[in-house]
Motif scaffolding. Structure first.
Motif, mmCIF file in Angstrom:
data_model
loop_
_atom_site.group_PDB
_atom_site.id
_atom_site.type_symbol
_atom_site.label_atom_id
_atom_site.label_comp_id
_atom_site.label_asym_id
_atom_site.label_seq_id
_atom_site.Cartn_x
_atom_site.Cartn_y
_atom_site.Cartn_z
ATOM 1 N N ARG A 1 0.823 -1.221 0.000
ATOM 2 C CA ARG A 1 0.000 0.000 0.000
ATOM 3 C C ARG A 1 0.850 1.262 0.000
ATOM 4 N NH1 ARG A 1 -3.057 -2.119 4.271
ATOM 5 N NH2 ARG A 1 -2.089 -0.579 5.591
ATOM 6 N N ASP A 2 1.930 1.252 0.791
ATOM 7 C CA ASP A 2 2.752 2.454 0.949
ATOM 8 C C ASP A 2 3.671 2.729 -0.244
ATOM 9 O OD1 ASP A 2 1.585 2.771 3.411
ATOM 10 O OD2 ASP A 2 3.301 2.002 4.543
ATOM 11 N N TYR A 3 4.237 1.681 -0.832
ATOM 12 C CA TYR A 3 5.257 1.870 -1.856
ATOM 13 C C TYR A 3 4.853 1.364 -3.239
ATOM 14 C CZ TYR A 3 8.069 2.571 2.315
ATOM 15 O OH TYR A 3 8.538 3.032 3.515
ATOM 16 N N GLY A 4 3.771 0.608 -3.326
ATOM 17 C CA GLY A 4 3.352 0.050 -4.604
ATOM 18 C C GLY A 4 2.519 1.025 -5.421
ATOM 19 N N THR A 5 2.284 0.635 -6.654
ATOM 20 C CA THR A 5 1.419 1.386 -7.562
ATOM 21 C C THR A 5 0.088 0.648 -7.644
ATOM 22 O OG1 THR A 5 3.313 2.108 -8.869
ATOM 23 C CG2 THR A 5 1.147 2.239 -9.920
ATOM 24 N N GLN A 6 -0.998 1.334 -7.267
ATOM 25 C CA GLN A 6 -2.304 0.681 -7.300
ATOM 26 C C GLN A 6 -2.736 0.506 -8.754
ATOM 27 O OE1 GLN A 6 -6.193 2.492 -6.084
ATOM 28 N NE2 GLN A 6 -5.856 1.173 -4.293
ATOM 29 N N LEU A 7 -3.077 -0.738 -9.096
ATOM 30 C CA LEU A 7 -3.499 -1.045 -10.460
ATOM 31 C C LEU A 7 -5.008 -1.059 -10.602
ATOM 32 C CD1 LEU A 7 -1.036 -3.974 -11.212
ATOM 33 C CD2 LEU A 7 -0.741 -1.537 -11.710
ATOM 34 N N ALA A 8 -5.705 -1.514 -9.559
ATOM 35 C CA ALA A 8 -7.161 -1.621 -9.620
ATOM 36 C C ALA A 8 -7.708 -1.776 -8.212
ATOM 37 C CB ALA A 8 -7.570 -2.822 -10.465
ATOM 38 N N VAL A 9 -9.000 -1.485 -8.063
ATOM 39 C CA VAL A 9 -9.682 -1.679 -6.785
ATOM 40 C C VAL A 9 -10.991 -2.408 -7.063
ATOM 41 C CG1 VAL A 9 -10.823 0.584 -6.808
ATOM 42 C CG2 VAL A 9 -10.418 -0.573 -4.640
ATOM 43 N N GLU A 10 -11.314 -3.367 -6.193
ATOM 44 C CA GLU A 10 -12.542 -4.138 -6.337
ATOM 45 C C GLU A 10 -13.583 -3.598 -5.364
ATOM 46 O OE1 GLU A 10 -13.752 -8.807 -6.526
ATOM 47 O OE2 GLU A 10 -12.511 -8.148 -4.852
ATOM 48 N N ILE A 11 -14.726 -3.205 -5.894
ATOM 49 C CA ILE A 11 -15.827 -2.694 -5.092
ATOM 50 C C ILE A 11 -17.070 -3.488 -5.476
ATOM 51 C CG2 ILE A 11 -17.242 -0.671 -4.543
ATOM 52 C CD1 ILE A 11 -14.820 1.050 -5.461
ATOM 53 N N ALA A 12 -17.655 -4.149 -4.495
ATOM 54 C CA ALA A 12 -18.880 -4.933 -4.713
ATOM 55 C C ALA A 12 -18.724 -5.917 -5.871
ATOM 56 C CB ALA A 12 -20.065 -4.006 -4.934
ATOM 57 N N GLY A 13 -17.564 -6.567 -5.939
ATOM 58 C CA GLY A 13 -17.346 -7.594 -6.949
ATOM 59 C C GLY A 13 -16.978 -7.090 -8.335
ATOM 60 N N GLN A 14 -16.862 -5.781 -8.505
ATOM 61 C CA GLN A 14 -16.488 -5.192 -9.787
ATOM 62 C C GLN A 14 -15.125 -4.517 -9.659
ATOM 63 O OE1 GLN A 14 -18.445 -5.224 -12.725
ATOM 64 N NE2 GLN A 14 -19.652 -6.702 -11.566
ATOM 65 N N TRP A 15 -14.295 -4.640 -10.692
ATOM 66 C CA TRP A 15 -12.972 -4.023 -10.684
ATOM 67 C C TRP A 15 -13.014 -2.666 -11.368
ATOM 68 C CZ3 TRP A 15 -9.103 -5.712 -7.810
ATOM 69 C CH2 TRP A 15 -9.118 -7.036 -7.385
ATOM 70 N N TYR A 16 -12.356 -1.694 -10.744
ATOM 71 C CA TYR A 16 -12.306 -0.325 -11.256
ATOM 72 C C TYR A 16 -10.863 0.159 -11.318
ATOM 73 C CZ TYR A 16 -17.293 -0.224 -10.236
ATOM 74 O OH TYR A 16 -18.626 -0.496 -10.214
ATOM 75 N N LYS A 17 -10.607 1.102 -12.218
ATOM 76 C CA LYS A 17 -9.297 1.750 -12.269
ATOM 77 C C LYS A 17 -9.141 2.600 -11.022
ATOM 78 C CE LYS A 17 -8.908 1.795 -17.232
ATOM 79 N NZ LYS A 17 -8.674 2.578 -18.451
ATOM 80 N N PRO A 18 -7.910 2.715 -10.492
ATOM 81 C CA PRO A 18 -7.722 3.474 -9.253
ATOM 82 C C PRO A 18 -8.021 4.960 -9.427
ATOM 83 C CG PRO A 18 -5.611 2.869 -10.194
ATOM 84 C CD PRO A 18 -6.663 2.186 -11.008
ATOM 85 N N GLY A 19 -8.660 5.531 -8.410
ATOM 86 C CA GLY A 19 -8.927 6.960 -8.406
ATOM 87 C C GLY A 19 -10.043 7.398 -9.330
ATOM 88 N N ALA A 20 -10.698 6.453 -9.965
ATOM 89 C CA ALA A 20 -11.781 6.800 -10.896
ATOM 90 C C ALA A 20 -12.837 5.705 -10.826
ATOM 91 C CB ALA A 20 -11.248 6.920 -12.314
ATOM 92 N N LYS A 21 -14.002 6.024 -11.236
ATOM 93 C CA LYS A 21 -15.071 5.027 -11.269
ATOM 94 C C LYS A 21 -15.209 4.453 -12.678
ATOM 95 C CE LYS A 21 -16.397 5.298 -7.028
ATOM 96 N NZ LYS A 21 -16.368 4.221 -6.107
ATOM 97 N N ILE A 22 -14.075 4.118 -13.282
ATOM 98 C CA ILE A 22 -14.075 3.528 -14.617
ATOM 99 C C ILE A 22 -13.993 2.018 -14.458
ATOM 100 C CG2 ILE A 22 -12.860 3.376 -16.815
ATOM 101 C CD1 ILE A 22 -11.830 6.236 -16.252
ATOM 102 N N LEU A 23 -15.033 1.348 -14.883
ATOM 103 C CA LEU A 23 -15.129 -0.104 -14.752
ATOM 104 C C LEU A 23 -14.121 -0.783 -15.665
ATOM 105 C CD1 LEU A 23 -16.774 -2.468 -13.532
ATOM 106 C CD2 LEU A 23 -18.202 -2.343 -15.586
#
Length: 79
Positions: free
Chosen positions: A41-63
């Motif tokens: 979390r501290d040193y990596g680059t976030q590639l995606a985030v999963e919310i309610a079973g759906q994957w999104y680009k980090p920092g945006a609500k782009i599915l």
């Protein structure tokens, strides 16, 4: 920008959602008082985030709807 030498890890965030990070090799080494999840979390680059079973680009609500990309995210090592 992630490179081929980076390792990919899935981390459960404090919100309960999961995120996938690319972590460069120098940050994989043990550091007293930290876990691999914290270093991701501290040193990596976030590639995606999963919310309610759906994957999104980090920092945006782009599915993310590409099945190959989703398969790669789902195979990330959980830390």
């Amino acid at each position: 920008m992630p490179v081929l030498s980076d390792s990919i890890f899935a981390v459960t965030l404090p919100s309960g959602n999961r995120a996938v990070y690319a972590v460069s090799p120098q940050h994989l080494n043990d550091r007293p008082g930290t876990t691999l999840a914290e270093r991701a979390r501290d040193y990596g680059t976030q590639l995606a985030v999963e919310i309610a079973g759906q994957w999104y680009k980090p920092g945006a609500k782009i599915l993310i709807d590409d099945l190959r990309t989703i398969a790669l995210l789902e195979r990330a090592s959980e830390v």
